[in-house]
Design an enzyme around this catalytic site. Structure first.
Site, PDB file in Angstrom:
ATOM      1  N   LYS A 105      -1.395  -4.293   5.147  1.00  0.00           N
ATOM      2  CA  LYS A 105      -0.045  -4.316   4.575  1.00  0.00           C
ATOM      3  C   LYS A 105       0.998  -3.999   5.653  1.00  0.00           C
ATOM      4  O   LYS A 105       2.072  -4.597   5.685  1.00  0.00           O
ATOM      5  CB  LYS A 105       0.089  -3.317   3.420  1.00  0.00           C
ATOM      6  CG  LYS A 105      -0.645  -3.722   2.143  1.00  0.00           C
ATOM      7  CD  LYS A 105      -0.103  -4.978   1.486  1.00  0.00           C
ATOM      8  CE  LYS A 105       1.117  -4.724   0.638  1.00  0.00           C
ATOM      9  NZ  LYS A 105       1.546  -5.945  -0.107  1.00  0.00           N
ATOM     10  N   TYR A 136      -6.617  -1.709   3.535  1.00  0.00           N
ATOM     11  CA  TYR A 136      -5.477  -2.089   2.706  1.00  0.00           C
ATOM     12  C   TYR A 136      -4.146  -1.754   3.383  1.00  0.00           C
ATOM     13  O   TYR A 136      -3.315  -2.633   3.627  1.00  0.00           O
ATOM     14  CB  TYR A 136      -5.592  -1.396   1.337  1.00  0.00           C
ATOM     15  CG  TYR A 136      -4.340  -1.410   0.495  1.00  0.00           C
ATOM     16  CD1 TYR A 136      -3.709  -2.609   0.153  1.00  0.00           C
ATOM     17  CD2 TYR A 136      -3.787  -0.224   0.006  1.00  0.00           C
ATOM     18  CE1 TYR A 136      -2.564  -2.625  -0.635  1.00  0.00           C
ATOM     19  CE2 TYR A 136      -2.651  -0.232  -0.790  1.00  0.00           C
ATOM     20  CZ  TYR A 136      -2.038  -1.429  -1.097  1.00  0.00           C
ATOM     21  OH  TYR A 136      -0.903  -1.438  -1.872  1.00  0.00           O
TER      22      TYR A 136
END
Length: 492
Positions: A244, A240
């Protein structure tokens, strides 16, 4: 930022504007849209990009899934029967997908939007720590670039807000600044990070798996493992935050002269005040711990009690986005805002077990047999080794006994052994994923965000309306009277 700070009026900014909201089905996006409809009915248009599901069109999803939520009860009270009229005039639901060129928007609508849209806010993300790498790369890294390309085609777009996460910093400690990640920069200094190469690696892996006719669950697992491996190779703790961070690199590198705002919120929790206190949805990171404890399943808490957890109520995050749009539109530069509490109102981990015990002893959760669950003071494990010892004593040793018994009983207990194994593996996996946050020693510098706060028109009305100062939060009061009750109402 200059010392001579201009004041901004968010309401004036929103007047007659057309805003494209991407990822409109998500938790934060719902609160963003509700806020605009409630306080700025003079907005011209909200284009809400939603993926249609197989059964439902995007418009049906908006009407049923979004407007049907408790979140919208205040807006429904405010406008009464006129709400339907207001939304049909102000809201255009767009069926689209950020993984496609032009966001997959059909031509005539895309043409209209290219002439109309003033601002784009990207709230689309997959937040699973161990998401499939192909999926996370598509949504968190390449998606923002497709949005930026669309923004460049729009004649009037003066601002692009990309909502990232404060945790793109990985496991850094100390003061973490509001500075950009340059293309190819890595957290551990390993060179050679190249997003196109990552894309190619994913494709090659998927092709390989197809050739050997791998079953879907094998493919899913391979993609999950690949994400974690690539992230850790360059110093990020999970897929994640890695994807990002690469998403930030993409838009930062390719923005040309578009005004770009990167919002980096910390851990987002239930609303502090608006539209009402305690609105939440789904189980977010730290909430799974509270839910497990209240239901009597979680008996130990792993984490350094002296470490600081940075949490921020969702309505404050939304307010900071709105003020950043008004402040940065047309500035043609990149600005980064940490939206969190660790710098100005730090919350120590030791608060969590205290407030959870306080709440659930006074208002125990009632299980499905109608019995109140009595919670005990929680056992605190303050290091990974102590966690592994705890697991060994409570689980691994009984498991060995269970396995012997199972052999004696000719495998009659197979299901029990498997269930037990599953529970342990789940606990170990969760701990592995959450560990970087339970032992996090960074503090997010929020000088830019503080400056933003000072720019809000001191008219009283707007300072009341667009609050996002973490100093106004009393953590005990917030958790015991707002956040945990919200979890119990909406999540349990």
């Amino acid at each position: 930022m200059s010392t001579e700070m201009e004041a901004v009026s968010v309401l004036q900014y929103l007047d007659n504007k057309s805003i494209l909201v991407i990822g409109a089905a998500g938790f934060l996006a719902n609160i963003f849209v509700e806020k605009i409809l409630r306080v700025a009915p003079n907005v011209k248009k909200l284009y809400l990009l939603l993926r249609a599901s197989n059964e439902k069109s995007a418009t049906q999803r908006f009407n049923n899934e979004i407007l049907g939520k408790d979140l919208y009860k205040v807006v429904k009270e405010k406008y009464g029967p006129n709400l339907a009229e207001l939304t049909s005039e102000k809201v255009t639901v767009v069926n689209g997908d950020i993984c496609l060129a032009d966001l997959g928007i059909q031509d005539t609508l895309a043409h209209e939007m290219i002439h109309q849209v003033d601002a784009i806010v990207n709230l689309a993300a997959t937040t699973k720590f161990d998401e499939r790498y192909d999926v996370a790369l598509g949504i968190n890294t390449l998606g923002p670039l497709n949005i930026l390309d669309f923004a460049k085609k729009c004649e009037k777009v003066k601002i692009f807000v990309h909502v990232s996460t404060a945790y793109v910093c990985g496991e850094k400690s100390g003061l973490i600044m509001e500075t950009p990640y340059r293309m190819g920069e890595t957290l551990n200094g390993t060179t050679g990070l190249d997003i196109n190469h990552e894309k190619k690696l994913v494709q090659e892996k998927l092709d390989q798996l197809l050739v050997i006719k791998a079953p879907p669950e094998t493919i899913t697992q391979a993609m999950k493992d690949m994400g974690l491996t690539r992230a850790k190779m360059y110093g990020w703790p999970n897929t994640y935050v890695f994807t990002k961070a690469m998403g930030e690199m993409m838009v930062g590198e390719k923005r040309d002269n578009i005004s770009l705002v990167l919002i980096r919120p910390s851990i987002i929790t239930s609303t502090f005040k608006e539209p009402f206190p305690g609105w939440t949805e789904g189980i977010r990171t730290i909430d799974s711990l509270a839910v497990g404890y209240g239901k009597g399943r979680l008996t130990c808490f792993l984490g350094d009690l002296n470490a600081i957890s940075d949490v921020m109520p969702a309505d404050m995050v939304v307010n900071s986005i709105l003020v950043s749009m008004a402040a940065q539109a047309g500035k043609q530069k990149e600005s980064i805002f940490h939206v969190g509490s660790s710098q100005r109102n730090p919350l120590k981990n030791e608060k969590f077990p205290e407030v959870a015990y306080q709440y659930f002893t006074s208002k125990p959760w009632t299980n499905k047999d109608g019995k109140p669950v009595r919670v005990r003071k929680i056992e605190i494990l303050s290091s990974m080794p102590s966690f592994h010892r705890y697991m060994a004593i409570h689980f691994s040793i009984p498991l060995k006994g269970l396995a012997v018994l199972n052999m004696v009983l000719c495998k009659l207990l197979d299901k029990n052994v498997k269930d037990f194994h599953r529970k342990i593996n789940l606990a170990l996996r969760l701990v592995d994923l959450y560990q970087p946050y339970l032992f996090f020693y960074g503090v997010f510098d929020d000088s830019n965000t503080e400056n933003l706060q000072r720019m809000v028109l001191k008219t009283g009305v707007e300072t009341e309306m667009f609050y996002f100062d973490p100093k106004i939060i009393n953590w005990d009061d917030y958790f015991v009277n707002t956040h945990i009750p919200g979890l119990v109402k909406y999540v349990f």
